[in-house]
Design an enzyme around this catalytic site. Structure first.
Site, PDB file in Angstrom:
ATOM      1  N   ASP A  11      -4.422   0.980  26.642  1.00  0.00           N
ATOM      2  CA  ASP A  11      -3.656  -0.119  26.084  1.00  0.00           C
ATOM      3  C   ASP A  11      -2.584  -0.469  27.131  1.00  0.00           C
ATOM      4  O   ASP A  11      -2.278   0.354  28.004  1.00  0.00           O
ATOM      5  CB  ASP A  11      -3.026   0.355  24.767  1.00  0.00           C
ATOM      6  CG  ASP A  11      -2.108  -0.679  24.183  1.00  0.00           C
ATOM      7  OD1 ASP A  11      -2.513  -1.841  24.068  1.00  0.00           O
ATOM      8  OD2 ASP A  11      -0.950  -0.328  23.859  1.00  0.00           O
ATOM      9  N   LEU A  12      -2.035  -1.671  27.063  1.00  0.00           N
ATOM     10  CA  LEU A  12      -1.040  -2.077  28.069  1.00  0.00           C
ATOM     11  C   LEU A  12       0.400  -1.869  27.572  1.00  0.00           C
ATOM     12  O   LEU A  12       1.138  -1.027  28.088  1.00  0.00           O
ATOM     13  CB  LEU A  12      -1.259  -3.553  28.428  1.00  0.00           C
ATOM     14  CG  LEU A  12      -0.261  -4.158  29.413  1.00  0.00           C
ATOM     15  CD1 LEU A  12      -0.399  -3.546  30.795  1.00  0.00           C
ATOM     16  CD2 LEU A  12      -0.450  -5.679  29.504  1.00  0.00           C
ATOM     17  N   ASP A  13       0.750  -2.649  26.524  1.00  0.00           N
ATOM     18  CA  ASP A  13       2.132  -2.646  26.033  1.00  0.00           C
ATOM     19  C   ASP A  13       2.481  -1.302  25.410  1.00  0.00           C
ATOM     20  O   ASP A  13       1.870  -0.891  24.426  1.00  0.00           O
ATOM     21  CB  ASP A  13       2.308  -3.750  24.980  1.00  0.00           C
ATOM     22  CG  ASP A  13       2.079  -5.146  25.550  1.00  0.00           C
ATOM     23  OD1 ASP A  13       2.657  -5.455  26.594  1.00  0.00           O
ATOM     24  OD2 ASP A  13       1.318  -5.921  24.939  1.00  0.00           O
ATOM     25  N   THR A  19       6.828  -2.899  27.766  1.00  0.00           N
ATOM     26  CA  THR A  19       6.996  -4.261  27.227  1.00  0.00           C
ATOM     27  C   THR A  19       7.177  -4.267  25.718  1.00  0.00           C
ATOM     28  O   THR A  19       7.569  -5.293  25.156  1.00  0.00           O
ATOM     29  CB  THR A  19       5.764  -5.120  27.559  1.00  0.00           C
ATOM     30  OG1 THR A  19       4.628  -4.280  27.398  1.00  0.00           O
ATOM     31  CG2 THR A  19       5.808  -5.682  28.941  1.00  0.00           C
ATOM     32  N   LYS A  47       2.803  -3.329  16.284  1.00  0.00           N
ATOM     33  CA  LYS A  47       2.321  -2.798  17.565  1.00  0.00           C
ATOM     34  C   LYS A  47       0.803  -2.847  17.630  1.00  0.00           C
ATOM     35  O   LYS A  47       0.129  -2.398  16.692  1.00  0.00           O
ATOM     36  CB  LYS A  47       2.800  -1.360  17.759  1.00  0.00           C
ATOM     37  CG  LYS A  47       4.249  -1.278  18.190  1.00  0.00           C
ATOM     38  CD  LYS A  47       4.590   0.136  18.611  1.00  0.00           C
ATOM     39  CE  LYS A  47       6.054   0.240  19.003  1.00  0.00           C
ATOM     40  NZ  LYS A  47       6.458   1.631  19.147  1.00  0.00           N
ATOM     41  N   GLY A  48       0.288  -3.361  18.723  1.00  0.00           N
ATOM     42  CA  GLY A  48      -1.155  -3.394  18.933  1.00  0.00           C
ATOM     43  C   GLY A  48      -1.857  -4.545  18.240  1.00  0.00           C
ATOM     44  O   GLY A  48      -3.032  -4.807  18.475  1.00  0.00           O
ATOM     45  N   ARG A  51      -1.051 -11.641  18.256  1.00  0.00           N
ATOM     46  CA  ARG A  51       0.140 -12.472  18.049  1.00  0.00           C
ATOM     47  C   ARG A  51       0.132 -13.138  16.671  1.00  0.00           C
ATOM     48  O   ARG A  51       1.115 -13.115  15.944  1.00  0.00           O
ATOM     49  CB  ARG A  51       0.197 -13.537  19.152  1.00  0.00           C
ATOM     50  CG  ARG A  51       1.544 -14.222  19.268  1.00  0.00           C
ATOM     51  CD  ARG A  51       1.507 -15.270  20.369  1.00  0.00           C
ATOM     52  NE  ARG A  51       1.049 -14.729  21.639  1.00  0.00           N
ATOM     53  CZ  ARG A  51       0.669 -15.478  22.670  1.00  0.00           C
ATOM     54  NH1 ARG A  51       0.712 -16.799  22.579  1.00  0.00           N
ATOM     55  NH2 ARG A  51       0.259 -14.925  23.795  1.00  0.00           N
ATOM     56  N   SER A 116      -6.427  -4.368  25.939  1.00  0.00           N
ATOM     57  CA  SER A 116      -5.170  -4.824  25.325  1.00  0.00           C
ATOM     58  C   SER A 116      -5.380  -6.064  24.478  1.00  0.00           C
ATOM     59  O   SER A 116      -6.221  -6.909  24.793  1.00  0.00           O
ATOM     60  CB  SER A 116      -4.184  -5.160  26.454  1.00  0.00           C
ATOM     61  OG  SER A 116      -3.093  -5.898  25.959  1.00  0.00           O
ATOM     62  N   ALA A 117      -4.573  -6.201  23.422  1.00  0.00           N
ATOM     63  CA  ALA A 117      -4.621  -7.395  22.576  1.00  0.00           C
ATOM     64  C   ALA A 117      -3.876  -8.558  23.212  1.00  0.00           C
ATOM     65  O   ALA A 117      -3.988  -9.699  22.763  1.00  0.00           O
ATOM     66  CB  ALA A 117      -3.972  -7.072  21.228  1.00  0.00           C
ATOM     67  N   SER A 118      -3.133  -8.282  24.272  1.00  0.00           N
ATOM     68  CA  SER A 118      -2.205  -9.301  24.783  1.00  0.00           C
ATOM     69  C   SER A 118      -2.874 -10.382  25.628  1.00  0.00           C
ATOM     70  O   SER A 118      -3.656 -10.098  26.535  1.00  0.00           O
ATOM     71  CB  SER A 118      -1.118  -8.632  25.620  1.00  0.00           C
ATOM     72  OG  SER A 118      -0.293  -9.625  26.192  1.00  0.00           O
ATOM     73  N   ASN A 120      -0.969 -12.136  27.442  1.00  0.00           N
ATOM     74  CA  ASN A 120      -0.083 -12.142  28.618  1.00  0.00           C
ATOM     75  C   ASN A 120      -0.442 -11.043  29.619  1.00  0.00           C
ATOM     76  O   ASN A 120       0.244 -10.894  30.631  1.00  0.00           O
ATOM     77  CB  ASN A 120       1.373 -11.960  28.175  1.00  0.00           C
ATOM     78  CG  ASN A 120       1.893 -13.176  27.413  1.00  0.00           C
ATOM     79  OD1 ASN A 120       1.895 -14.282  27.951  1.00  0.00           O
ATOM     80  ND2 ASN A 120       2.297 -12.981  26.165  1.00  0.00           N
ATOM     81  N   LYS A 147      -7.389  -5.560  17.171  1.00  0.00           N
ATOM     82  CA  LYS A 147      -7.303  -4.181  16.702  1.00  0.00           C
ATOM     83  C   LYS A 147      -6.727  -4.233  15.276  1.00  0.00           C
ATOM     84  O   LYS A 147      -5.864  -5.061  15.027  1.00  0.00           O
ATOM     85  CB  LYS A 147      -6.356  -3.351  17.593  1.00  0.00           C
ATOM     86  CG  LYS A 147      -6.798  -3.264  19.055  1.00  0.00           C
ATOM     87  CD  LYS A 147      -5.699  -2.627  19.913  1.00  0.00           C
ATOM     88  CE  LYS A 147      -6.033  -2.717  21.395  1.00  0.00           C
ATOM     89  NZ  LYS A 147      -4.976  -2.211  22.286  1.00  0.00           N
ATOM     90  N   ASP A 172      -0.539   3.469  21.973  1.00  0.00           N
ATOM     91  CA  ASP A 172       0.745   3.771  21.322  1.00  0.00           C
ATOM     92  C   ASP A 172       0.827   3.193  19.914  1.00  0.00           C
ATOM     93  O   ASP A 172       1.860   3.331  19.261  1.00  0.00           O
ATOM     94  CB  ASP A 172       1.921   3.226  22.153  1.00  0.00           C
ATOM     95  CG  ASP A 172       1.992   1.708  22.116  1.00  0.00           C
ATOM     96  OD1 ASP A 172       0.926   1.055  22.130  1.00  0.00           O
ATOM     97  OD2 ASP A 172       3.104   1.162  22.059  1.00  0.00           O
TER      98      ASP A 172
HETATM   99  C1  BG6 Z   1      -0.169  -5.947  21.927  1.00  0.00           C
HETATM  100  C2  BG6 Z   1       1.244  -5.657  21.472  1.00  0.00           C
HETATM  101  O1  BG6 Z   1      -0.442  -5.199  23.075  1.00  0.00           O
HETATM  102  O2  BG6 Z   1      -0.343  -7.320  22.210  1.00  0.00           O
HETATM  103  C3  BG6 Z   1       1.610  -6.545  20.284  1.00  0.00           C
HETATM  104  O3  BG6 Z   1       1.355  -4.298  21.083  1.00  0.00           O
HETATM  105  C4  BG6 Z   1       1.369  -8.004  20.664  1.00  0.00           C
HETATM  106  O4  BG6 Z   1       2.954  -6.311  19.952  1.00  0.00           O
HETATM  107  C5  BG6 Z   1      -0.076  -8.201  21.112  1.00  0.00           C
HETATM  108  O5  BG6 Z   1       1.634  -8.841  19.540  1.00  0.00           O
HETATM  109  C6  BG6 Z   1      -0.377  -9.625  21.524  1.00  0.00           C
HETATM  110  O6  BG6 Z   1       0.361  -9.912  22.685  1.00  0.00           O
HETATM  111  P1  BG6 Z   1       0.639 -11.346  23.280  1.00  0.00           P
HETATM  112  O7  BG6 Z   1       1.290 -11.038  24.607  1.00  0.00           O
HETATM  113  O8  BG6 Z   1      -0.701 -12.028  23.438  1.00  0.00           O
HETATM  114  O9  BG6 Z   1       1.514 -12.075  22.320  1.00  0.00           O
HETATM  115 MG    MG Z   2       0.573  -0.927  22.712  1.00  0.00          MG
END
Ligand code: BG6
Ligand code: MG
Length: 215
Positions: A11-13, A19, A47-48, A51, A116-118, A120, A147, A172
């Site tokens: 996972d990233l964040d 972050t 977390k995880g 958005r 990662s779900a992000s 970004n 997730k 995490d």
């Molecule tokens: C996850 C974070 O890695 O990514 C979450 O733990 C976050 O808190 C999710 O909402 C989505 O991230 P982003 O950067 O696309 O808004």
């Molecule tokens: Mg995380």
């Protein structure tokens, strides 16, 4: 259960980079602008989580019901603040031991992936110059199901061409631990044992791990 590891999926964040605190600050700011408080304990539920789903949970905590158009605006507002916060990030925000552990795995022939779900994630990897530590990157731009759905980890395993049972996930978030188990993978929780009860083992950070040469 953790078996011989042929691939490690991170996972990233909150695992590779610090972050998680910026996500929390941006959500808290959105909550305050809408007249309610948002605590660190509430934040564990986000977390995880994607958005969109995070926003739904936040609105539920605040007892607010809003139209879809307003939701989109709020999600964009939160992301704008979050992106502002991470603009000035530097390598000091890579979590202790992360770079060493990834390099060490790779030197022993173990594949590495980001899961990662992000959305970004590409921006963060580029800013910190760590994209090259991963054989493949699967992030929120590539997957459809958030997730605790296992899609992100199954896709990473498939891109690495390693069976899920030989993959270990480093997470995490509770939602990520569940996703890893649903993918049939072992999972190392990063953080406090009380928040990650379902993980196969829990450590404070990647700095605690050493790669043991395996057969
Ligand atoms: C996850 C974070 O890695 O990514 C979450 O733990 C976050 O808190 C999710 O909402 C989505 O991230 P982003 O950067 O696309 O808004
Ligand atoms: Mg995380």
């Amino acid at each position: 259960m953790i078996r011989e590891m042929r691939a490690a999926i991170f996972d990233l964040d909150g695992v590779i980079v610090d972050t998680a605190k910026y996500h929390y600050l941006a959500w808290k700011r959105l909550a305050h602008e809408n007249g309610f408080d948002f605590t660190e304990a509430d934040n564990e539920r986000l977390k995880g989580v994607s958005r969109v789903r995070s926003l739904e949970i936040l609105l539920e905590i605040g007892g607010l019901t809003v139209e879809d158009a307003a939701k989109e605006k709020m999600a964009a507002q939160k992301n704008g603040w979050y992106v502002d916060y991470i603009q000035n990030m530097d390598v000091s925000e890579i979590l202790p031991g992360a770079t060493n552990y990834l390099e060490s795995l790779r030197s022993k022939g173990i594949k590495t992936a980001l899961g990662s779900a992000s959305k970004n994630a590409p921006l963060i990897l580029k800013r910190l110059g760590i994209a090259g530590l991963f054989d493949t990157v699967v992030d929120g731009n590539k997957v459809h199901l958030a997730k605790p759905d296992p899609e992100v980890f199954l896709r990473a395993a498939s891109e690495l061409n390693i069976p899920p049972v030989r993959c270990v996930v480093f997470e995490d978030a509770e939602a990520g631990v569940e996703a890893a188990h649903r993918a049939g993978m072992g999972v190392v929780g990063i953080g406090k044992p009380a928040a990650l009860k379902e993980a196969d083992m829990v450590i404070d950070g990647l700095y605690q791990l050493e790669v043991v040469a395996g057969g």
